[in-house]
Design a protein around this motif. Sequence first.
Motif, PDB file in Angstrom:
ATOM      1  N   CYS A   1       0.831  -1.210   0.000  1.00 30.56           N
ATOM      2  CA  CYS A   1       0.000   0.000   0.000  1.00 30.56           C
ATOM      3  C   CYS A   1       0.860   1.254   0.000  1.00 30.56           C
TER       4      CYS A   1
ATOM      5  N   ALA B   1      -7.159   0.224  -1.351  1.00 33.07           N
ATOM      6  CA  ALA B   1      -8.262  -0.194  -0.482  1.00 33.07           C
ATOM      7  C   ALA B   1      -8.497  -1.700  -0.583  1.00 33.07           C
ATOM      8  N   LEU B   2      -8.483  -2.221  -1.811  1.00 33.33           N
ATOM      9  CA  LEU B   2      -8.660  -3.662  -1.991  1.00 33.33           C
ATOM     10  C   LEU B   2      -7.507  -4.435  -1.350  1.00 33.33           C
TER      11      LEU B   2
ATOM     12  N   ALA C   1      -5.700  -3.447   1.251  1.00 36.43           N
ATOM     13  CA  ALA C   1      -5.848  -3.377   2.704  1.00 36.43           C
ATOM     14  C   ALA C   1      -6.852  -4.408   3.215  1.00 36.43           C
ATOM     15  N   LEU C   2      -7.806  -4.798   2.369  1.00 37.18           N
ATOM     16  CA  LEU C   2      -8.818  -5.782   2.748  1.00 37.18           C
ATOM     17  C   LEU C   2      -8.441  -7.203   2.325  1.00 37.18           C
TER      18      LEU C   2
ATOM     19  N   LEU D   1      -9.645 -10.343   4.241  1.00 40.47           N
ATOM     20  CA  LEU D   1     -11.038 -10.723   4.004  1.00 40.47           C
ATOM     21  C   LEU D   1     -11.177 -11.490   2.694  1.00 40.47           C
ATOM     22  N   TRP D   2     -10.570 -10.961   1.633  1.00 41.22           N
ATOM     23  CA  TRP D   2     -10.669 -11.626   0.328  1.00 41.22           C
ATOM     24  C   TRP D   2     -10.032 -13.019   0.369  1.00 41.22           C
TER      25      TRP D   2
ATOM     26  N   ALA E   1     -14.315  -5.984  -6.134  1.00 40.54           N
ATOM     27  CA  ALA E   1     -13.733  -6.913  -5.168  1.00 40.54           C
ATOM     28  C   ALA E   1     -13.721  -8.340  -5.704  1.00 40.54           C
TER      29      ALA E   1
END
Length: 364
Positions: free
Chosen positions: A105, A157-158, A160-161, A164-165, A210
Amino acid sequence: MTPTPPGHSAAAVALSGAAVIPGRAERLASLRLGAISLVVLIHTSVGPANPAFAEASEGARALSAVGYRLASCLAVPVFLLVAFMGMHPRTGGARTYRKTLATRCLRLAAPFLFWTAVYGGVKLASGSVALTPRLLAEYLVLGGAAAHLYFLPLLAALTALLPLWLAIARRPALAVATCLALPVAASYAVEALRPDDPWRQAAFGLLGTACYAVAGLALVERWRGWEPPAPYRALLAWAAAALALLAAGVLAGHALEEARASAALSPALAARTARVVFPLATAVALLASRLRPPAWTVGVAPLAFGVYLVHPFLAKGAVLATRHVDLLRGSDLLLGPTLGLGVLAASTALVLWLMGTPLRRVLA
C-alpha cells in the motif's frame, strides 16, 4: 501491482505444486500489456455517452459500441486479477501476507501523490476548478484529480482488505458466490440509487471490483501457483475460452442494442453476469494455455504502470489535434484504434525516457 505495480515482479514467484509450462512469464506479461493497451484505446475512443456517438452512422455505432464494451470489460479487471494473484502468499513464497501488506500500500503512495499534484495542478492552473477542502479530500482519497487516478486508491483499499478476500477465496463455494453476486448486486444498486456523490460511487466501485481480488486469490489457492495442474490444464484452457466467447457474445448483443437505440439501456441479468465472467474466463484461458508470446513482452510489461499514469496527457492531445484536421472531422468513432496505437507507442517511449530520470520512482 497493477498495472505492473511498484515493486512487483512476476518472475519472482514460488512454484508450489503446479507444473511450469514454458512461457508463463510471457503469458503474464501479455495480460498486462493487453490490459494497458485497452485502457489507452478506451481513452482515445468515443463511447456511447459521447454526443458524437449518436451522430455517427449505424455501422460505425455498432462497431464502436461492441469494441468499447469489450475493452472496458477487460482492462481494469485483468489488472486486478493478476495483481491479486501476485499478492497470494503462495506466489511470493511466503507463509503470511502480513509483512508485505502495508509495504504494498505504501509503495502506491508516492506515485499517487505525485500524479495527483501534477493533474490537480494542471486543473487549478487552468481555472477549471477551485480548491476547496472537499475537492482536496476527493483528490487525496479518491483520486479525483484525473479520471484514471481512481485506480490507485481503489487498489490500495482492496489490498488493505486482502485478509477478508483471502478468507473468502479459501472457501470455494463462497468464492464463486461472491464473485458473481457481489458485482451484479452492486450494478443493480448503482442503477437504482444513481449515486452522484463521488464517495458513494467509490464505495460501489469497491464492491463491484472486489470479485477480481477474490478470483485472483482463489485461482492461486486452487492451482497452488500461477498455473493450473497439468492433468486438467488443456481442458480448462478450452472451457475457459468457450466461456469467454459466450460472455463476449452476450456483451456484444447488449452493446448492439444500445447502438441501435443511440442510448444507454439497462442490461439484463445475463449481461451483468457476462461482465464478470468475460475478463475472468479470458485471463484463465490464456494462463492455462500453452501459448508463448514473444520474449520481449517480459521486458516491456513493467512499463505498463508508467504508461497508465502518463498516457492521458498524450491521449487528450491526440484527440484535440485530430479535431483541427478537416479530413478527420466526423470520423471520431473510427479513429480510436489508430489514435490508441499512436498514444500507446508515444507513452511507452516517454516512460522509457523518464525511467532514466528521478521520476522513475513514481513510474515503476
